[in-house]
Design a protein around this motif. Structure first.
Motif, PDB file in Angstrom:
ATOM      1  N   GLN A  19       0.811  -1.217   0.000  1.00 38.44           N
ATOM      2  CA  GLN A  19       0.000   0.000   0.000  1.00 38.44           C
ATOM      3  C   GLN A  19       0.848   1.272   0.000  1.00 38.44           C
ATOM      4  O   GLN A  19       0.637   2.185  -0.805  1.00 38.44           O
ATOM      5  CB  GLN A  19      -0.913  -0.016   1.226  1.00 38.44           C
ATOM      6  CG  GLN A  19      -1.717   1.247   1.458  1.00 38.44           C
ATOM      7  CD  GLN A  19      -2.555   1.151   2.730  1.00 38.44           C
ATOM      8  OE1 GLN A  19      -2.871   0.052   3.199  1.00 38.44           O
ATOM      9  NE2 GLN A  19      -2.920   2.287   3.293  1.00 38.44           N
ATOM     10  N   ALA A  20       1.807   1.346   0.904  1.00 40.29           N
ATOM     11  CA  ALA A  20       2.594   2.576   1.039  1.00 40.29           C
ATOM     12  C   ALA A  20       3.387   2.877  -0.223  1.00 40.29           C
ATOM     13  O   ALA A  20       3.547   4.039  -0.614  1.00 40.29           O
ATOM     14  CB  ALA A  20       3.546   2.457   2.224  1.00 40.29           C
ATOM     15  N   TYR A  21       3.865   1.842  -0.880  1.00 44.11           N
ATOM     16  CA  TYR A  21       4.735   2.022  -2.044  1.00 44.11           C
ATOM     17  C   TYR A  21       3.903   2.311  -3.290  1.00 44.11           C
ATOM     18  O   TYR A  21       4.352   3.029  -4.187  1.00 44.11           O
ATOM     19  CB  TYR A  21       5.622   0.782  -2.196  1.00 44.11           C
ATOM     20  CG  TYR A  21       6.102   0.350  -0.835  1.00 44.11           C
ATOM     21  CD1 TYR A  21       7.041   1.118  -0.139  1.00 44.11           C
ATOM     22  CD2 TYR A  21       5.535  -0.750  -0.185  1.00 44.11           C
ATOM     23  CE1 TYR A  21       7.426   0.777   1.149  1.00 44.11           C
ATOM     24  CE2 TYR A  21       5.923  -1.093   1.097  1.00 44.11           C
ATOM     25  CZ  TYR A  21       6.860  -0.326   1.760  1.00 44.11           C
ATOM     26  OH  TYR A  21       7.226  -0.648   3.043  1.00 44.11           O
ATOM     27  N   LEU A  22       2.691   1.774  -3.333  1.00 43.74           N
ATOM     28  CA  LEU A  22       1.755   2.142  -4.394  1.00 43.74           C
ATOM     29  C   LEU A  22       1.425   3.631  -4.296  1.00 43.74           C
ATOM     30  O   LEU A  22       1.431   4.351  -5.306  1.00 43.74           O
ATOM     31  CB  LEU A  22       0.484   1.305  -4.280  1.00 43.74           C
ATOM     32  CG  LEU A  22      -0.656   1.665  -5.232  1.00 43.74           C
ATOM     33  CD1 LEU A  22      -0.257   1.407  -6.678  1.00 43.74           C
ATOM     34  CD2 LEU A  22      -1.919   0.879  -4.885  1.00 43.74           C
TER      35      LEU A  22
ATOM     36  N   ALA B 281       6.597   6.552 -25.611  1.00 42.54           N
ATOM     37  CA  ALA B 281       6.604   6.618 -24.148  1.00 42.54           C
ATOM     38  C   ALA B 281       6.394   5.214 -23.598  1.00 42.54           C
ATOM     39  O   ALA B 281       5.694   4.395 -24.202  1.00 42.54           O
ATOM     40  CB  ALA B 281       5.502   7.547 -23.647  1.00 42.54           C
ATOM     41  N   GLY B 282       6.998   4.925 -22.471  1.00 41.08           N
ATOM     42  CA  GLY B 282       6.874   3.606 -21.873  1.00 41.08           C
ATOM     43  C   GLY B 282       5.502   3.387 -21.256  1.00 41.08           C
ATOM     44  O   GLY B 282       4.882   4.313 -20.734  1.00 41.08           O
ATOM     45  N   VAL B 283       5.034   2.149 -21.318  1.00 40.76           N
ATOM     46  CA  VAL B 283       3.779   1.767 -20.671  1.00 40.76           C
ATOM     47  C   VAL B 283       4.045   0.516 -19.839  1.00 40.76           C
ATOM     48  O   VAL B 283       4.418   0.587 -18.678  1.00 40.76           O
ATOM     49  CB  VAL B 283       2.646   1.528 -21.701  1.00 40.76           C
ATOM     50  CG1 VAL B 283       1.332   1.202 -20.972  1.00 40.76           C
ATOM     51  CG2 VAL B 283       2.456   2.762 -22.576  1.00 40.76           C
ATOM     52  N   GLN B 284       3.908  -0.654 -20.474  1.00 39.02           N
ATOM     53  CA  GLN B 284       4.124  -1.897 -19.734  1.00 39.02           C
ATOM     54  C   GLN B 284       5.599  -2.238 -19.562  1.00 39.02           C
ATOM     55  O   GLN B 284       5.953  -3.109 -18.772  1.00 39.02           O
ATOM     56  CB  GLN B 284       3.373  -3.057 -20.391  1.00 39.02           C
ATOM     57  CG  GLN B 284       3.827  -3.426 -21.795  1.00 39.02           C
ATOM     58  CD  GLN B 284       3.173  -2.561 -22.850  1.00 39.02           C
ATOM     59  OE1 GLN B 284       3.505  -1.390 -22.980  1.00 39.02           O
ATOM     60  NE2 GLN B 284       2.249  -3.132 -23.605  1.00 39.02           N
TER      61      GLN B 284
ATOM     62  N   LEU C  91       4.093   0.058 -11.248  1.00 41.72           N
ATOM     63  CA  LEU C  91       2.993  -0.278 -10.343  1.00 41.72           C
ATOM     64  C   LEU C  91       2.834  -1.791 -10.222  1.00 41.72           C
ATOM     65  O   LEU C  91       2.635  -2.321  -9.120  1.00 41.72           O
ATOM     66  CB  LEU C  91       1.696   0.362 -10.833  1.00 41.72           C
ATOM     67  CG  LEU C  91       1.666   1.898 -10.825  1.00 41.72           C
ATOM     68  CD1 LEU C  91       0.358   2.405 -11.424  1.00 41.72           C
ATOM     69  CD2 LEU C  91       1.862   2.451  -9.424  1.00 41.72           C
ATOM     70  N   ASP C  92       2.919  -2.498 -11.345  1.00 43.02           N
ATOM     71  CA  ASP C  92       2.800  -3.955 -11.302  1.00 43.02           C
ATOM     72  C   ASP C  92       3.997  -4.594 -10.603  1.00 43.02           C
ATOM     73  O   ASP C  92       3.860  -5.604  -9.905  1.00 43.02           O
ATOM     74  CB  ASP C  92       2.687  -4.518 -12.720  1.00 43.02           C
ATOM     75  CG  ASP C  92       1.379  -4.139 -13.398  1.00 43.02           C
ATOM     76  OD1 ASP C  92       0.464  -3.670 -12.699  1.00 43.02           O
ATOM     77  OD2 ASP C  92       1.281  -4.298 -14.627  1.00 43.02           O
ATOM     78  N   LEU C  93       5.181  -4.005 -10.791  1.00 39.96           N
ATOM     79  CA  LEU C  93       6.395  -4.571 -10.205  1.00 39.96           C
ATOM     80  C   LEU C  93       6.330  -4.598  -8.680  1.00 39.96           C
ATOM     81  O   LEU C  93       6.891  -5.498  -8.039  1.00 39.96           O
ATOM     82  CB  LEU C  93       7.615  -3.769 -10.669  1.00 39.96           C
ATOM     83  CG  LEU C  93       8.989  -4.284 -10.241  1.00 39.96           C
ATOM     84  CD1 LEU C  93       9.244  -5.689 -10.776  1.00 39.96           C
ATOM     85  CD2 LEU C  93      10.085  -3.331 -10.713  1.00 39.96           C
ATOM     86  N   LEU C  94       5.635  -3.643  -8.090  1.00 44.60           N
ATOM     87  CA  LEU C  94       5.529  -3.608  -6.629  1.00 44.60           C
ATOM     88  C   LEU C  94       4.882  -4.878  -6.087  1.00 44.60           C
ATOM     89  O   LEU C  94       5.302  -5.420  -5.063  1.00 44.60           O
ATOM     90  CB  LEU C  94       4.738  -2.374  -6.190  1.00 44.60           C
ATOM     91  CG  LEU C  94       5.376  -1.024  -6.527  1.00 44.60           C
ATOM     92  CD1 LEU C  94       4.429   0.112  -6.159  1.00 44.60           C
ATOM     93  CD2 LEU C  94       6.715  -0.860  -5.827  1.00 44.60           C
ATOM     94  N   GLY C  95       3.856  -5.359  -6.776  1.00 41.77           N
ATOM     95  CA  GLY C  95       3.234  -6.607  -6.355  1.00 41.77           C
ATOM     96  C   GLY C  95       4.142  -7.800  -6.576  1.00 41.77           C
ATOM     97  O   GLY C  95       4.205  -8.713  -5.740  1.00 41.77           O
TER      98      GLY C  95
ATOM     99  N   LEU D 112      11.338   1.115  -6.613  1.00 43.27           N
ATOM    100  CA  LEU D 112      11.032   2.529  -6.863  1.00 43.27           C
ATOM    101  C   LEU D 112      12.295   3.333  -7.157  1.00 43.27           C
ATOM    102  O   LEU D 112      12.297   4.214  -8.026  1.00 43.27           O
ATOM    103  CB  LEU D 112      10.286   3.116  -5.665  1.00 43.27           C
ATOM    104  CG  LEU D 112       8.845   2.624  -5.476  1.00 43.27           C
ATOM    105  CD1 LEU D 112       8.302   3.044  -4.120  1.00 43.27           C
ATOM    106  CD2 LEU D 112       7.946   3.148  -6.592  1.00 43.27           C
ATOM    107  N   LYS D 113      13.380   3.039  -6.451  1.00 43.19           N
ATOM    108  CA  LYS D 113      14.632   3.748  -6.721  1.00 43.19           C
ATOM    109  C   LYS D 113      15.171   3.402  -8.107  1.00 43.19           C
ATOM    110  O   LYS D 113      15.853   4.217  -8.736  1.00 43.19           O
ATOM    111  CB  LYS D 113      15.667   3.428  -5.636  1.00 43.19           C
ATOM    112  CG  LYS D 113      15.363   4.105  -4.307  1.00 43.19           C
ATOM    113  CD  LYS D 113      16.514   4.018  -3.323  1.00 43.19           C
ATOM    114  CE  LYS D 113      16.670   2.649  -2.741  1.00 43.19           C
ATOM    115  NZ  LYS D 113      17.665   2.625  -1.631  1.00 43.19           N
ATOM    116  N   ALA D 114      14.869   2.193  -8.588  1.00 42.94           N
ATOM    117  CA  ALA D 114      15.297   1.824  -9.935  1.00 42.94           C
ATOM    118  C   ALA D 114      14.533   2.611 -11.001  1.00 42.94           C
ATOM    119  O   ALA D 114      15.050   2.828 -12.095  1.00 42.94           O
ATOM    120  CB  ALA D 114      15.103   0.326 -10.156  1.00 42.94           C
ATOM    121  N   PHE D 115      13.334   3.050 -10.700  1.00 41.51           N
ATOM    122  CA  PHE D 115      12.504   3.702 -11.713  1.00 41.51           C
ATOM    123  C   PHE D 115      12.501   5.222 -11.629  1.00 41.51           C
ATOM    124  O   PHE D 115      12.189   5.891 -12.609  1.00 41.51           O
ATOM    125  CB  PHE D 115      11.071   3.173 -11.623  1.00 41.51           C
ATOM    126  CG  PHE D 115      10.835   1.976 -12.493  1.00 41.51           C
ATOM    127  CD1 PHE D 115      10.208   2.099 -13.717  1.00 41.51           C
ATOM    128  CD2 PHE D 115      11.279   0.720 -12.102  1.00 41.51           C
ATOM    129  CE1 PHE D 115      10.017   1.001 -14.534  1.00 41.51           C
ATOM    130  CE2 PHE D 115      11.092  -0.387 -12.904  1.00 41.51           C
ATOM    131  CZ  PHE D 115      10.458  -0.249 -14.135  1.00 41.51           C
TER     132      PHE D 115
END
Length: 521
Positions: free
Chosen positions: A281-284, A310-313, A321-325, A418-421
């Motif tokens: 939750q917090a990272y989302l 532009a990047g999407v998936q 967002l998907d990577l967090l899960g 998140l730091k990677a992105f």
């Protein structure tokens, strides 16, 4: 009608096998990528998995996690029940797990999940964390003293640390310890280091990360980060009867009393947050804030140099967002392997029972004198009539071992992603701090207000969440610190595996690890 013939798929350089013939079919390419990823993971050395030796040191298993198993009248686990647990974790057979006896109706939390394999990232058995502090060590005593003070200071606003009697006494007491591995300034615990993390950015700005305070947009839903909070002054398991019931897993347990809503302002509020949060939750929320407030991307993002795409998936908002899960669940598997199959370390609440029995002369346990001589247990006794660690939750803690921390390993994995992105050096404008009553946000005007960066606040977010569990009496500082590092390792393994799957020209993401070192993945 004849079908439309599709052109052959192009083969990009990153997807080729070094020195091998290129098969133009996508199926062969997919297989080749997976084989190469598996080979790279196979070449990672398997580390020795070493615990602190307490399990062999004490015949009554007082140094290890046993909550949920049957215990005797002073809280020592029934030895045959603990040996049944050992049989299961050593054999790995589901039938042996089914034979572990319980002391009540609370079930053990997912021990077999630690044995699950995965198809991406480094296997749990190829990752490790060092032994947890031993039961009789000065380090473990120092961690317990900190947990006692965290419990005593739960209702003190973060902004008042060091400015009122409880936290002033905590600072003085922590500075008297033989071993204390929390942060210090010039060798001393101070108001600005109290209950904070060790990572870059942790001591810059207010105690709470901006990502816990700033409003967030989730699609068309605008969210002010105002949360349910627990009733001040209400602690649990401070009498031996309720403490023993929790050790035996004799539920059902009562629910916390919600007193209202506010911005997070104190240890009790943060403890409430980490009690009921949703996995990532917090990272989302942090990712959404970064995506919608002009935060710049990591310079390694290939789309920064593309004028018409532009990047999407891949490399876009959907990807992160998907990577967090993805990293969250894999990080939990790695930590459950450590919890159940390596360390099986006792919880602080159980250690509090050892302190109580020692100080009341019910039993004689090898507790280091630093905790017995600390003023914190005496303050707890004066307030509650026992030396037990006051718990923030009626159930005390979850039904799985302490070392390392589930919340912390998710924090380490998600913050690394998140730091990677995102560009870590991006300065967060107009930082805020919660008012002492939690009813409003105020401008943060400290001298370091212009130094609050994405990287620092992500590190702080990870430590807020990991140490928030300590503030609730659920974990030790070492649980939190080592969990962050394990989560980071899990995320790095996943990022490395994913790198070979992209079509875009990609030289890797460069970011700062928790130890301050720079890495390119």
């Amino acid at each position: 009608m004849a079908g439309v013939e599709l052109p052959p798929l192009l083969v990009s350089a990153p997807a080729k096998a070094d020195g091998g013939a290129v098969d133009p079919s996508r199926r062969a390419r997919s297989y080749q990528i997976r084989v190469e990823a598996a080979g790279a993971q196979l070449n990672i050395p398997t580390p020795d998995q070493i615990n602190n030796g307490d399990e062999r040191r004490y015949d009554n298993f007082i140094g290890n996690y046993s909550q949920g198993l049957p215990h005797n009248s002073i809280g020592e686990v029934v030895a045959s029940a603990y040996r049944a647990l050992l049989t299961a974790v050593h054999s790995g057979r589901s039938s042996d797990f089914a034979n572990i006896p319980l002391g009540g109706n609370a079930k053990l939390a997912g021990p077999q999940g630690g044995l699950a394999f995965d198809l991406e990232g480094t296997d749990s058995g190829q990752l490790t964390i060092p032994p947890s502090p031993a039961l009789a060590s000065a380090e473990r005593a120092g961690e317990m003293v900190e947990d006692y003070w965290m419990a005593l200071a739960r209702d003190v606003p973060f902004s008042q640390y060091g400015n009122e009697p409880i936290t002033a006494a905590a600072i003085a007491d922590l500075n008297n310890l033989t071993v204390f591995k929390g942060p210090k300034a010039n060798g001393e615990v101070t108001a600005n280091t109290l209950f904070r993390g060790l990572r870059p950015g942790d001591r810059t700005g207010p105690y709470l990360s901006q990502f816990f305070l700033l409003p967030v947009s989730l699609g068309t839903l605008s969210v002010a980060q105002i949360y349910n909070t627990y009733a001040p002054g209400k602690d649990y398991l401070t009498d031996f009867t309720s403490w023993l019931a929790v050790q035996n897993g004799q539920g059902p347990f009562a629910a916390n009393v919600i007193s209202g809503t506010s911005y997070l302002k104190s240890g009790r509020d943060l403890g409430a947050w980490v009690h009921t949060d949703i996995t990532f939750q917090a990272y989302l929320c942090a990712a959404q804030w970064l995506l919608t407030h002009g935060a710049t991307l990591n310079p390694g993002n290939p789309y920064l140099s593309m004028k018409n795409q532009a990047g999407v998936q891949t490399f876009g908002g959907q990807h992160i967002l998907d990577l967090l899960g993805e990293v969250s669940n894999r990080a939990l598997k790695a930590m459950w392997y450590q919890k159940w199959f390596v360390h099986r370390a006792l919880r602080p609440i159980a250690y509090g029972g050892l302190v109580h029995n020692t100080l009341t002369r019910t039993a004689d346990y090898p507790i280091h004198s630093d905790v017995l001589n600390s003023s914190a247990p005496a303050r707890v006794f004066s307030k509650h009539g026992s030396y037990l660690l006051p718990a923030a939750y009626p159930e005390g803690n979850p039904q799985h071992p302490s070392y390392g921390e589930g919340h912390g390993v998710i924090a380490g994995a998600c913050v690394t992603a998140l730091k990677a992105f995102f560009n870590e050096s991006f300065v967060i404008p107009n930082p805020v701090v919660a008012s002492d009553d939690g009813k409003s946000l105020l401008p943060y005007t400290g001298s370091d207000a212009g130094q609050i960066t994405v990287g620092g606040e992500l590190n702080k977010l990870a430590n807020n969440i990991a140490l928030g569990r300590d503030l609730a009496g659920v974990h030790w500082r070492s649980d939190a610190e080592q969990a962050l590092l394990l989560g980071e390792a899990v995320a790095i393994g996943i990022l490395r595996d994913q790198r070979s799957t992209y079509n875009e020209p990609f030289g890797g993401f460069t970011f700062t690890k928790f130890d301050g070192a720079t890495i390119t993945v």
